[in-house]
Design a protein around this motif. Structure first.
Motif, PDB file in Angstrom:
ATOM      1  N   LEU A  28     -24.624  51.398  78.898  1.00 62.05           N
ATOM      2  CA  LEU A  28     -25.440  52.529  78.475  1.00 62.05           C
ATOM      3  C   LEU A  28     -26.612  52.107  77.599  1.00 62.05           C
ATOM      4  CD1 LEU A  28     -22.530  54.979  77.616  1.00 62.05           C
ATOM      5  CD2 LEU A  28     -23.980  55.017  79.667  1.00 62.05           C
ATOM      6  N   ALA A  29     -26.525  50.901  77.053  1.00 61.48           N
ATOM      7  CA  ALA A  29     -27.594  50.401  76.182  1.00 61.48           C
ATOM      8  C   ALA A  29     -28.617  49.563  76.933  1.00 61.48           C
ATOM      9  CB  ALA A  29     -26.986  49.574  75.042  1.00 61.48           C
ATOM     10  N   THR A  30     -28.414  49.325  78.231  1.00 57.59           N
ATOM     11  CA  THR A  30     -29.367  48.533  79.005  1.00 57.59           C
ATOM     12  C   THR A  30     -30.697  49.263  79.126  1.00 57.59           C
ATOM     13  OG1 THR A  30     -28.628  49.510  81.097  1.00 57.59           O
ATOM     14  CG2 THR A  30     -27.520  47.462  80.366  1.00 57.59           C
ATOM     15  N   ASP A  31     -31.732  48.499  79.447  1.00 61.26           N
ATOM     16  CA  ASP A  31     -33.058  49.093  79.623  1.00 61.26           C
ATOM     17  C   ASP A  31     -33.031  50.151  80.725  1.00 61.26           C
ATOM     18  OD1 ASP A  31     -34.063  47.456  77.655  1.00 61.26           O
ATOM     19  OD2 ASP A  31     -34.942  46.003  79.051  1.00 61.26           O
ATOM     20  N   GLU A  32     -32.270  49.888  81.797  1.00 65.15           N
ATOM     21  CA  GLU A  32     -32.195  50.834  82.915  1.00 65.15           C
ATOM     22  C   GLU A  32     -31.596  52.162  82.460  1.00 65.15           C
ATOM     23  OE1 GLU A  32     -30.032  51.362  87.300  1.00 65.15           O
ATOM     24  OE2 GLU A  32     -29.653  49.569  86.083  1.00 65.15           O
ATOM     25  N   ALA A  33     -30.502  52.083  81.697  1.00 64.25           N
ATOM     26  CA  ALA A  33     -29.864  53.310  81.223  1.00 64.25           C
ATOM     27  C   ALA A  33     -30.754  54.040  80.228  1.00 64.25           C
ATOM     28  CB  ALA A  33     -28.518  52.991  80.588  1.00 64.25           C
ATOM     29  N   GLN A  34     -31.348  53.305  79.318  1.00 67.78           N
ATOM     30  CA  GLN A  34     -32.195  53.941  78.318  1.00 67.78           C
ATOM     31  C   GLN A  34     -33.405  54.623  78.948  1.00 67.78           C
ATOM     32  OE1 GLN A  34     -31.724  54.271  74.803  1.00 67.78           O
ATOM     33  NE2 GLN A  34     -29.674  53.796  75.553  1.00 67.78           N
ATOM     34  N   GLU A  35     -33.911  54.042  80.030  1.00 66.28           N
ATOM     35  CA  GLU A  35     -35.010  54.688  80.751  1.00 66.28           C
ATOM     36  C   GLU A  35     -34.526  55.977  81.411  1.00 66.28           C
ATOM     37  OE1 GLU A  35     -38.215  53.801  84.352  1.00 66.28           O
ATOM     38  OE2 GLU A  35     -36.902  52.195  83.626  1.00 66.28           O
ATOM     39  N   ALA A  36     -33.311  55.933  81.985  1.00 65.00           N
ATOM     40  CA  ALA A  36     -32.758  57.118  82.651  1.00 65.00           C
ATOM     41  C   ALA A  36     -32.559  58.259  81.662  1.00 65.00           C
ATOM     42  CB  ALA A  36     -31.436  56.767  83.325  1.00 65.00           C
TER      43      ALA A  36
ATOM     44  N   GLY B 152     -34.129  58.563  78.741  1.00 62.45           N
ATOM     45  CA  GLY B 152     -35.280  58.804  77.897  1.00 62.45           C
ATOM     46  C   GLY B 152     -35.065  58.349  76.471  1.00 62.45           C
ATOM     47  N   GLY B 153     -34.223  57.330  76.316  1.00 60.19           N
ATOM     48  CA  GLY B 153     -33.858  56.840  74.988  1.00 60.19           C
ATOM     49  C   GLY B 153     -32.630  57.577  74.495  1.00 60.19           C
ATOM     50  N   ALA B 154     -31.583  56.838  74.154  1.00 59.17           N
ATOM     51  CA  ALA B 154     -30.336  57.484  73.734  1.00 59.17           C
ATOM     52  C   ALA B 154     -29.559  56.601  72.771  1.00 59.17           C
ATOM     53  CB  ALA B 154     -29.463  57.799  74.952  1.00 59.17           C
ATOM     54  N   TYR B 155     -28.967  57.217  71.781  1.00 60.00           N
ATOM     55  CA  TYR B 155     -28.032  56.512  70.925  1.00 60.00           C
ATOM     56  C   TYR B 155     -26.722  56.335  71.688  1.00 60.00           C
ATOM     57  CZ  TYR B 155     -31.003  57.339  66.838  1.00 60.00           C
ATOM     58  OH  TYR B 155     -32.043  57.344  65.950  1.00 60.00           O
ATOM     59  N   VAL B 156     -26.047  55.218  71.449  1.00 65.00           N
ATOM     60  CA  VAL B 156     -24.749  54.965  72.070  1.00 65.00           C
ATOM     61  C   VAL B 156     -23.728  54.771  70.959  1.00 65.00           C
ATOM     62  CG1 VAL B 156     -23.408  53.509  73.622  1.00 65.00           C
ATOM     63  CG2 VAL B 156     -25.853  53.879  74.060  1.00 65.00           C
TER      64      VAL B 156
ATOM     65  N   ASP C 223     -32.042  61.049  64.402  1.00 65.70           N
ATOM     66  CA  ASP C 223     -32.833  62.038  65.125  1.00 65.70           C
ATOM     67  C   ASP C 223     -32.226  62.251  66.506  1.00 65.70           C
ATOM     68  OD1 ASP C 223     -34.783  63.772  65.935  1.00 65.70           O
ATOM     69  OD2 ASP C 223     -36.236  62.200  66.434  1.00 65.70           O
ATOM     70  N   ILE C 224     -31.177  63.060  66.569  1.00 60.17           N
ATOM     71  CA  ILE C 224     -30.415  63.269  67.801  1.00 60.17           C
ATOM     72  C   ILE C 224     -30.464  64.741  68.194  1.00 60.17           C
ATOM     73  CG2 ILE C 224     -28.072  63.256  68.776  1.00 60.17           C
ATOM     74  CD1 ILE C 224     -27.535  60.764  67.076  1.00 60.17           C
ATOM     75  N   ASP C 225     -30.672  64.975  69.467  1.00 62.90           N
ATOM     76  CA  ASP C 225     -30.668  66.332  70.007  1.00 62.90           C
ATOM     77  C   ASP C 225     -29.218  66.780  70.170  1.00 62.90           C
ATOM     78  OD1 ASP C 225     -30.861  68.672  71.434  1.00 62.90           O
ATOM     79  OD2 ASP C 225     -32.246  67.899  72.944  1.00 62.90           O
ATOM     80  N   GLY C 226     -28.784  67.710  69.349  1.00 61.44           N
ATOM     81  CA  GLY C 226     -27.401  68.174  69.375  1.00 61.44           C
ATOM     82  C   GLY C 226     -27.008  68.892  70.655  1.00 61.44           C
ATOM     83  N   ASP C 227     -27.990  69.251  71.470  1.00 61.91           N
ATOM     84  CA  ASP C 227     -27.705  69.898  72.744  1.00 61.91           C
ATOM     85  C   ASP C 227     -27.561  68.899  73.884  1.00 61.91           C
ATOM     86  OD1 ASP C 227     -27.685  72.481  71.732  1.00 61.91           O
ATOM     87  OD2 ASP C 227     -29.847  72.728  71.972  1.00 61.91           O
ATOM     88  N   ARG C 228     -27.703  67.625  73.574  1.00 64.29           N
ATOM     89  CA  ARG C 228     -27.573  66.604  74.622  1.00 64.29           C
ATOM     90  C   ARG C 228     -26.651  65.484  74.124  1.00 64.29           C
ATOM     91  NH1 ARG C 228     -33.030  64.510  76.798  1.00 64.29           N
ATOM     92  NH2 ARG C 228     -33.624  64.520  74.594  1.00 64.29           N
TER      93      ARG C 228
ATOM     94  N   GLU D 110     -28.762  59.760  85.922  1.00 67.49           N
ATOM     95  CA  GLU D 110     -29.822  60.768  86.015  1.00 67.49           C
ATOM     96  C   GLU D 110     -29.221  62.182  85.950  1.00 67.49           C
ATOM     97  OE1 GLU D 110     -31.468  57.032  86.965  1.00 67.49           O
ATOM     98  OE2 GLU D 110     -29.711  57.989  87.858  1.00 67.49           O
ATOM     99  N   TRP D 111     -28.052  62.355  86.562  1.00 68.45           N
ATOM    100  CA  TRP D 111     -27.365  63.641  86.488  1.00 68.45           C
ATOM    101  C   TRP D 111     -26.993  63.968  85.061  1.00 68.45           C
ATOM    102  CZ3 TRP D 111     -22.351  64.647  84.829  1.00 68.45           C
ATOM    103  CH2 TRP D 111     -21.876  65.936  85.054  1.00 68.45           C
ATOM    104  N   MET D 112     -26.433  63.015  84.350  1.00 70.61           N
ATOM    105  CA  MET D 112     -26.051  63.245  82.957  1.00 70.61           C
ATOM    106  C   MET D 112     -27.282  63.599  82.119  1.00 70.61           C
ATOM    107  SD  MET D 112     -23.271  60.194  82.352  1.00 70.61           S
ATOM    108  CE  MET D 112     -22.885  60.661  80.662  1.00 70.61           C
TER     109      MET D 112
END
Length: 214
Positions: A35-43, A45-49, A81-86, A207-209
């Motif tokens: 989930l921390a790979t560049d591919e996942a982070q691009e999918a 849009g940037g995410a904390y893991v 800075d995390i979106d609580g809805d995602r 992408e679905w997630m």
């Protein structure tokens, strides 16, 4: 992205392990690292893991671990800075059970859940979730993943059953677990999720997630 590890990555109280360092949860099964790979982070849009580690195994005390995991999630959401809805929750095997348990304990809290080769068929009071509880999870978008030849956790009795009970859920049931010409044990279906392999109607799982929101 909340990654819940499998049974072999618990800490001090599991099978004589003498570690409790979180490194194991990061390195094992490529779950958090995938989930921390560049591919996942691009999918995404940037995410904390977030990859918490249990002191034993999630299934040994789901009732006790659920509020602890939620407290960690709440702490990170408040601090960063995390979106609580995602907020997405996913995990493999032991963590597949805990994924379902977290959604059952916090209905409406998560934007999606991805239980991988999980089990909830233990005796009452252990890692058991009733049919009614499983049906109640339908309000959370759900994608289930397993391999038909899993000889650790029977896919038909568990993952396929969840799919039938959780209305609207997506199921990726692979015949075997193979990658780059290597055949792995059937229980290792997390390999597919860690590499964004599952697809449904032309959309891959990451992408679905990323498209799901509370």
């Amino acid at each position: 992205m909340v990654w819940l590890h499998g049974g072999g990555e618990g800490g001090l109280l599991t099978g004589g392990h003498d570690y409790y360092d979180n490194e194991t949860t990061l390195r094992a099964n490529r779950g958090a690292l995938g989930l921390a790979t560049d591919e996942a982070q691009e999918a995404f849009g940037g995410a904390y893991v977030l990859a918490p580690q249990s002191t034993s195994a999630w299934m040994q005390d789901g009732d006790g671990f659920a509020p602890q995991i939620q407290a960690v999630i709440d702490e990170v959401v408040a601090r960063e800075d995390i979106d609580g809805d995602r907020i997405h929750v996913l995990g493999c095997s032991n963590g597949g059970f805990m994924t379902l348990k977290m959604v059952a304990e916090q209905p409406g809290r998560f934007s999606s859940q991805v239980p991988i080769c999980g089990a909830v068929s233990g005796p009452e009071g252990t890692y058991h979730l009733s049919d009614d509880t499983l049906r109640s999870l339908a309000e959370t978008p759900t994608w289930l993943v397993a391999a038909a030849n899993d000889d650790t956790i029977d896919a038909e009795a568990n993952t396929v059953r969840f799919h039938e009970l959780i209305e609207g859920s997506i199921l990726s049931l692979y015949p075997t677990v193979e990658r780059d010409g290597v055949v792995y044990p059937g229980h290792w279906s997390w390999i597919y999720v860690a590499r964004n392999d599952p697809q449904h109607e032309g959309v891959r799982i990451w992408e679905w997630m990323a498209a799901q929101q509370r």
